[in-house]
Design a protein around this motif. Sequence first.
Motif, PDB file in Angstrom:
ATOM      1  N   VAL A 339       0.873  -1.194   0.038  1.00 37.38           N
ATOM      2  CA  VAL A 339       0.109   0.019  -0.034  1.00 37.38           C
ATOM      3  C   VAL A 339       0.935   1.382   0.121  1.00 37.38           C
ATOM      4  O   VAL A 339       0.202   2.311  -0.324  1.00 37.38           O
ATOM      5  CB  VAL A 339      -0.826  -0.065   1.080  1.00 37.38           C
ATOM      6  N   ALA A 340       2.064   1.096   0.170  1.00 40.05           N
ATOM      7  CA  ALA A 340       2.888   2.161   0.511  1.00 40.05           C
ATOM      8  C   ALA A 340       4.302   1.875  -0.143  1.00 40.05           C
ATOM      9  O   ALA A 340       5.395   2.016   0.769  1.00 40.05           O
ATOM     10  CB  ALA A 340       2.801   2.978   1.784  1.00 40.05           C
ATOM     11  N   ARG A 384      -3.926   2.026  -2.785  1.00 35.93           N
ATOM     12  CA  ARG A 384      -3.045   3.030  -2.539  1.00 35.93           C
ATOM     13  C   ARG A 384      -3.367   4.449  -2.066  1.00 35.93           C
ATOM     14  O   ARG A 384      -3.361   5.058  -1.212  1.00 35.93           O
ATOM     15  CB  ARG A 384      -1.867   2.919  -3.448  1.00 35.93           C
ATOM     16  N   SER A 388      -3.981   6.757   1.142  1.00 35.60           N
ATOM     17  CA  SER A 388      -3.249   7.859   1.362  1.00 35.60           C
ATOM     18  C   SER A 388      -4.572   9.142   1.591  1.00 35.60           C
ATOM     19  O   SER A 388      -4.316   9.905   2.433  1.00 35.60           O
ATOM     20  CB  SER A 388      -2.742   8.495   0.019  1.00 35.60           C
TER      21      SER A 388
END
Length: 393
Positions: A339-340, A384, A388
């Motif tokens: 995801v990051a 993602r 965020s």
Amino acid sequence: MTKTKRKRTDGVDETSAVPPKESDPGGSAPESQDSSKRSKTISTSIGPPTNIGDPTVQAPAPAPSHLQRNTAILCRNGAFVALDQADSEDSFVQALRYILTNPIFSDLLDAVDANAAKAQDVQAIFDAEMRGNPSNERRNELTAIAQGLKTGAKIVVTDATGYHGSWASHRPDENMILVGDIQDPLKGWDKYTGDYWPCLEAMLFELCNAARANVSRSIIREAGEGTLGCASFVLSAELNEDRSAVAFDWLWSKIMAAGPHEVNKGGEIIKSDVPDLCFVKWDVMMDNPFYAQKHRWTTNLYGGHVAEYARMWFSNFCQKFMQINKENPEIVNSFVALVAPSKREIPEEGPSARDKKQIIADVKRLTGYEPPPYQIVDVVAVMRAARSAIAGQ
């Protein structure tokens, strides 16, 4: 909608009402049809398709003059609404009566019966929430649930006009379909028949979801237990609902083949042609299933439907997922990298080979289908962005 999840199962639900299997991919892009706004919540059960009839579209036999099925009832403001009002101009009454009395929907309704939540589980939800202080709208919904339990109906269709927005949804844990505001300019709205066609469309699509409710509960339960990652959750939910869209197109094509409906509006009976409200034309879908699926996916992706599921996971299930896996740094680190990511850790265009393998295994176990590679790439990008956005709030 209520969001719960059941433990992992080795088998796949075989009772879902789905049209004949689409043929192998190939051919040119399909001609598609815009559809009105549909549910933004999980509303189904997933499983391999079973035939609900011959793929040749045929006009159904005339509907009997009495209700054949007690699969569903209609409620408004918590009160039971009778469907045997022959002269009713209520579109909810006319649309649901049409579905319950027409034999072309018999396999669909059989699947709805088979996949409904158990009465004792629905009763437990009712008892728990009635001990609290529900809002007026929720109290009406709970009263409608009680009506369903009393009558033995497997689905309660509730008129949620005024508070549920401009879409319909299915709650698999409560055996409830909510139909929100239906008004011009929704596709199918007609100056003579008003909301009849959009109402019929909304009910039928959510009944296709209800026919797959058993697997829908499985997806939500696993996510609630913290055993299902975000990408697996989103793809399972989307692929599940994609099968509902196929079933809807199959049945709507049969409705179109049967000819005009007689709709009671404005003190007269109006003979109204059936509008084409399919996601993708059925003959095109059979000829070009790959492109039909991609069209449906693109519609949901750019319409925000996929992002809704991603936000749902981060808001409701992420904390449990991290808690369950806190003693397993390999899973946690892999999720964080997904995801990051840094460019050094993971390709920007998608997940690592190991993550991809796990995602495919999860989705196939839950749904019986393997997600196409482009969907995995798209979902990772969406999750993602969702992560965020939530982190920035």
